[in-house]
Design a protein around this motif. Sequence first.
Motif, mmCIF file in Angstrom:
data_model
loop_
_atom_site.group_PDB
_atom_site.id
_atom_site.type_symbol
_atom_site.label_atom_id
_atom_site.label_comp_id
_atom_site.label_asym_id
_atom_site.label_seq_id
_atom_site.Cartn_x
_atom_site.Cartn_y
_atom_site.Cartn_z
ATOM 1 N N THR A 144 0.844 -1.138 -0.152
ATOM 2 C CA THR A 144 0.035 0.028 -0.023
ATOM 3 C C THR A 144 0.785 1.244 0.094
ATOM 4 N N HIS A 145 2.234 1.010 -0.282
ATOM 5 C CA HIS A 145 2.945 2.205 -0.329
ATOM 6 C C HIS A 145 2.718 3.155 -1.163
ATOM 7 N N PRO A 146 2.820 4.508 -1.102
ATOM 8 C CA PRO A 146 2.563 5.491 -2.274
ATOM 9 C C PRO A 146 3.686 5.469 -3.491
ATOM 10 N N LYS A 147 4.595 4.700 -3.155
ATOM 11 C CA LYS A 147 5.614 4.800 -4.198
ATOM 12 C C LYS A 147 5.743 3.424 -4.768
ATOM 13 N N ARG A 148 4.423 2.326 -4.591
ATOM 14 C CA ARG A 148 4.655 0.777 -5.232
ATOM 15 C C ARG A 148 4.699 0.786 -6.412
ATOM 16 N N ASN A 149 4.301 2.087 -7.431
ATOM 17 C CA ASN A 149 4.202 1.794 -8.751
ATOM 18 C C ASN A 149 5.405 2.384 -9.544
ATOM 19 N N ILE A 150 6.166 3.061 -8.721
ATOM 20 C CA ILE A 150 7.580 3.283 -9.178
ATOM 21 C C ILE A 150 8.549 1.895 -9.772
ATOM 22 N N ILE A 151 8.777 1.871 -10.742
ATOM 23 C CA ILE A 151 9.578 0.793 -11.122
ATOM 24 C C ILE A 151 11.110 1.409 -11.395
ATOM 25 N N THR A 152 12.332 0.379 -10.916
ATOM 26 C CA THR A 152 13.458 0.944 -11.211
ATOM 27 C C THR A 152 14.295 0.223 -12.407
ATOM 28 N N ARG A 153 13.632 -0.400 -13.103
ATOM 29 C CA ARG A 153 13.985 -1.197 -14.558
ATOM 30 C C ARG A 153 12.819 -1.385 -15.459
ATOM 31 N N ALA A 154 13.348 -1.002 -16.633
ATOM 32 C CA ALA A 154 12.201 -1.315 -17.706
ATOM 33 C C ALA A 154 13.100 -1.171 -19.117
ATOM 34 N N ILE A 155 12.276 -1.698 -19.962
ATOM 35 C CA ILE A 155 12.836 -1.865 -21.504
ATOM 36 C C ILE A 155 12.340 -0.519 -22.036
ATOM 37 N N ASN A 156 13.132 0.233 -22.527
ATOM 38 C CA ASN A 156 12.735 1.592 -23.200
ATOM 39 C C ASN A 156 13.349 2.001 -24.661
#
Length: 246
Positions: free
Chosen positions: A159-171
């Motif tokens: 339930t943390h407010p930053k739970r949707n921030i990812i640190t790795r993705a393919i861009n």
Amino acid sequence: MKLFSPVHCHEIGQRSNNEDTIYPSVATEHTRLFIVCDGVGGQAKGEVASSMVCRGFSNYILENPIENIEDETYLTSALQQVELNMGDYLEAHPEATGMASTLTLLLIPDKEEKALIGWVGDSRVYHIRDGEILFQTKDHSVVQSMVDMGEITEEEAQTHPKRNIITRAINGANPTRIDQKIVSEVKKNDFFLLCTDGILETLTKKEILEWFKSQASAEEIKSKILAYAKDVTKDNYSMYLVKIAE
């Protein structure tokens, strides 16, 4: 290795468009490659990113069949090709700058009792046997880093407010890394679940323990997941659920 007919969902949820992509669009018991991606970027064409990642990995693997599942460079080579293609797209379509995608991938060779898992971002793959999670991918996310450092608990992370921030993705603009896991022992009635974080909004370890029993069918579990996710999950939600027949 034989499979029961795999099941999937690919739902828009409470969003205006669906930025998830799955491969294949429909699977059979003969399918050996499964991919689930979650696009990032909203107006920056997240759905384009997830489609390119999904299509790019599937094309690479189909055109370059794996010879040795122990080869640690195989998925890295596939990722590099996908990033190259995305980079070319960004050069031709600068308006898509900022788009990105997560990745979950499951490859099951015909002649080995093993499976290859690859992932980038916070979409997940689970290996489950009779309700017990034998393996779960670790999210590339801010809250997972906070859990690892002992700053918050796994329960607080949900339930943390930053739970949707990812640190790795393919861009396609910044090279990234793909994590991988070889499951060296696959048994009859094992489940593999690939899912975006929209599914994870409703799926808990308690449900996994109760639902993923060896006698349960993939269709039965899918029905329970969809019943929980409907009208609750704010995000798109997509998954592939694979059960080993023998």
